[in-house]
Design an enzyme around this catalytic site. Structure first.
Site, short mmCIF file in Angstrom:
data_model
loop_
_atom_site.label_atom_id
_atom_site.label_comp_id
_atom_site.label_asym_id
_atom_site.label_seq_id
_atom_site.Cartn_x
_atom_site.Cartn_y
_atom_site.Cartn_z
N SER A 148 52.38 16.97 41.41
CA SER A 148 53.30 16.23 40.54
C SER A 148 53.94 17.26 39.62
O SER A 148 53.34 18.32 39.37
CB SER A 148 52.52 15.22 39.69
OG SER A 148 53.30 14.78 38.60
N TYR A 161 45.31 13.61 34.53
CA TYR A 161 46.23 13.60 35.67
C TYR A 161 46.82 15.00 35.89
O TYR A 161 46.84 15.51 37.01
CB TYR A 161 47.33 12.57 35.40
CG TYR A 161 48.30 12.38 36.53
CD1 TYR A 161 47.93 11.71 37.68
CD2 TYR A 161 49.61 12.86 36.44
CE1 TYR A 161 48.83 11.53 38.73
CE2 TYR A 161 50.51 12.68 37.47
CZ TYR A 161 50.11 12.01 38.61
OH TYR A 161 51.00 11.84 39.64
P1 NAD Z 1 51.01 4.31 45.08
O1 NAD Z 1 50.08 3.73 44.07
O2 NAD Z 1 52.19 3.52 45.53
O3 NAD Z 1 50.18 4.78 46.37
C1 NAD Z 1 48.95 5.42 46.27
C2 NAD Z 1 48.06 4.92 47.39
O4 NAD Z 1 46.81 5.65 47.31
C3 NAD Z 1 47.71 3.42 47.29
O5 NAD Z 1 47.97 2.78 48.52
C4 NAD Z 1 46.22 3.43 46.95
O6 NAD Z 1 45.52 2.32 47.51
C5 NAD Z 1 45.77 4.74 47.58
N1 NAD Z 1 44.51 5.24 47.00
C6 NAD Z 1 44.18 5.34 45.69
N2 NAD Z 1 42.94 5.82 45.56
C7 NAD Z 1 42.47 6.05 46.81
C8 NAD Z 1 41.25 6.53 47.33
N3 NAD Z 1 40.22 6.88 46.53
N4 NAD Z 1 41.11 6.64 48.68
C9 NAD Z 1 42.13 6.27 49.50
N5 NAD Z 1 43.30 5.78 49.07
C10 NAD Z 1 43.47 5.67 47.73
O7 NAD Z 1 51.49 5.71 44.41
P2 NAD Z 1 52.71 6.68 44.77
O8 NAD Z 1 53.66 6.57 43.64
O9 NAD Z 1 53.18 6.52 46.15
O10 NAD Z 1 51.98 8.09 44.62
C11 NAD Z 1 51.51 8.82 45.73
C12 NAD Z 1 51.10 10.20 45.24
O11 NAD Z 1 52.23 10.84 44.67
C13 NAD Z 1 50.02 10.18 44.15
O12 NAD Z 1 49.16 11.28 44.37
C14 NAD Z 1 50.81 10.37 42.88
O13 NAD Z 1 50.04 11.00 41.88
C15 NAD Z 1 51.91 11.28 43.37
N6 NAD Z 1 53.12 11.25 42.55
C16 NAD Z 1 53.91 10.14 42.48
C17 NAD Z 1 55.06 10.16 41.71
C18 NAD Z 1 55.99 8.98 41.62
O14 NAD Z 1 56.99 9.07 40.90
N7 NAD Z 1 55.75 7.89 42.31
C19 NAD Z 1 55.38 11.31 40.97
C20 NAD Z 1 54.54 12.41 41.04
C21 NAD Z 1 53.42 12.38 41.84
#
Ligand code: NAD
Length: 255
Positions: A148, A161
């Site tokens: 991130s 985080y």
């Molecule tokens: P999201 O919540 O839509 O998806 C995350 C998925 O991970 C969910 O389906 C959840 O059930 C699954 N998950 C959580 N804990 C788990 C575990 N212990 N084992 C297996 N599955 C698990 O989130 P997103 O926005 O798609 O984020 C995905 C990744 O991208 C994350 O690592 C997040 O930190 C990173 N990220 C997202 C953004 C953003 O703007 N959306 C920005 C920076 C980083």
């Protein structure tokens, strides 16, 4: 360029958001995708949609990851591509109203985001090492992690985080070096602000104001743009050991 069409891939967190878009994109590119997620209902539905498989896996539990990899290989043969997208938030300040940050919360975020990425990457890499190379470079596989921009510009309340994402960022080069003589590449994407269910729940004006902070284009990222970046990394043999910001040029302010 490397072409992994017809080979097995795993996308963790593939039930939702960036992981779901990535799983769909890799399936479009002809990979046989297994979705790993805690959310069995969404995960199975998405796997069905993209013609892939689903395994209920908790990435923070090494035994659960091992069982998931076994199921993925039983369904699709050797794993050649792993994309770590599973992750959680967990907002808390170092000290809040006089109380120190809850160590259990800190540990949970590290366990899922950092240990989870490590568990999946190390175990998938062991399987890739055991498989034959696929081309004249000796390529055996590709690992893509999700950090991130918080790894670099962590905001107020992002202590745990940012630490977890900083760990993923720092793991990238040594993991690529460890696996170089086995023909396995490792890259990490550091996304900025993407419109996933996480942000989708915010009121439209908050989404608009977040999007306006992005220099260009001034909007939230589309998860498909994330999936396209992963797809490119899997193909471009010269991308290795690198952390790529995918963020429209944003640098996060303290809050
Ligand atoms: P999201 O919540 O839509 O998806 C995350 C998925 O991970 C969910 O389906 C959840 O059930 C699954 N998950 C959580 N804990 C788990 C575990 N212990 N084992 C297996 N599955 C698990 O989130 P997103 O926005 O798609 O984020 C995905 C990744 O991208 C994350 O690592 C997040 O930190 C990173 N990220 C997202 C953004 C953003 O703007 N959306 C920005 C920076 C980083």
């Amino acid at each position: 360029m490397q072409d992994w069409a017809g080979h097995g891939a795993i996308v963790t967190g593939g039930a939702s958001g960036l992981g779901a878009a990535t799983a769909a994109r890799l399936a479009q590119s002809g990979l046989k995708v297994t979705v790993f997620d805690l959310n069995a209902e969404l995960g199975q539905a998405h796997a069905d949609r993209i013609g892939g498989a689903f395994a209920a896996v908790d990435v923070s539990d090494p035994a659960s990851v091992a069982a998931g990899i076994e199921a993925a290989e039983a369904a699709h043969g050797p794993i050649r591509v792993l994309v770590n997208c599973a992750g959680i938030g967990g907002a808390a300040k170092t000290v809040s109203r006089g109380a120190a940050h809850d160590p259990a919360l800190f540990e949970r975020v590290i366990r899922v985001n950092l240990m989870g990425s490590f568990n999946c990457a190390s175990q998938a890499a062991a399987r890739m090492v055991a498989a034959d190379p696929v081309d004249k470079d000796g390529a055996r596989g590709v690992i893509v992690n999700t950090a991130s921009v918080a790894a670099f510009d962590g905001q107020i309340g992002q202590l745990a985080y940012a630490a977890s994402k900083g760990g993923i960022t720092a793991m990238t080069l040594p993991m690529a070096r460890d696996l170089a003589d086995k023909g396995i590449r490792v890259c990490t994407i550091a996304p900025g602000l993407f419109l996933t269910p996480l942000l989708d729940e915010l009121p439209q004006e908050v989404q608009d104001s977040l999007g306006a902070q992005v220099p260009f284009p001034s909007r939230l990222g589309d998860p498909e743009e994330y999936g396209a970046m992963v797809d490119h990394i899997t193909r471009n043999a010269m991308l290795n050991g690198e952390v790529i910001r995918l963020d429209g040029g944003i640098r996060m302010a303290p809050r």
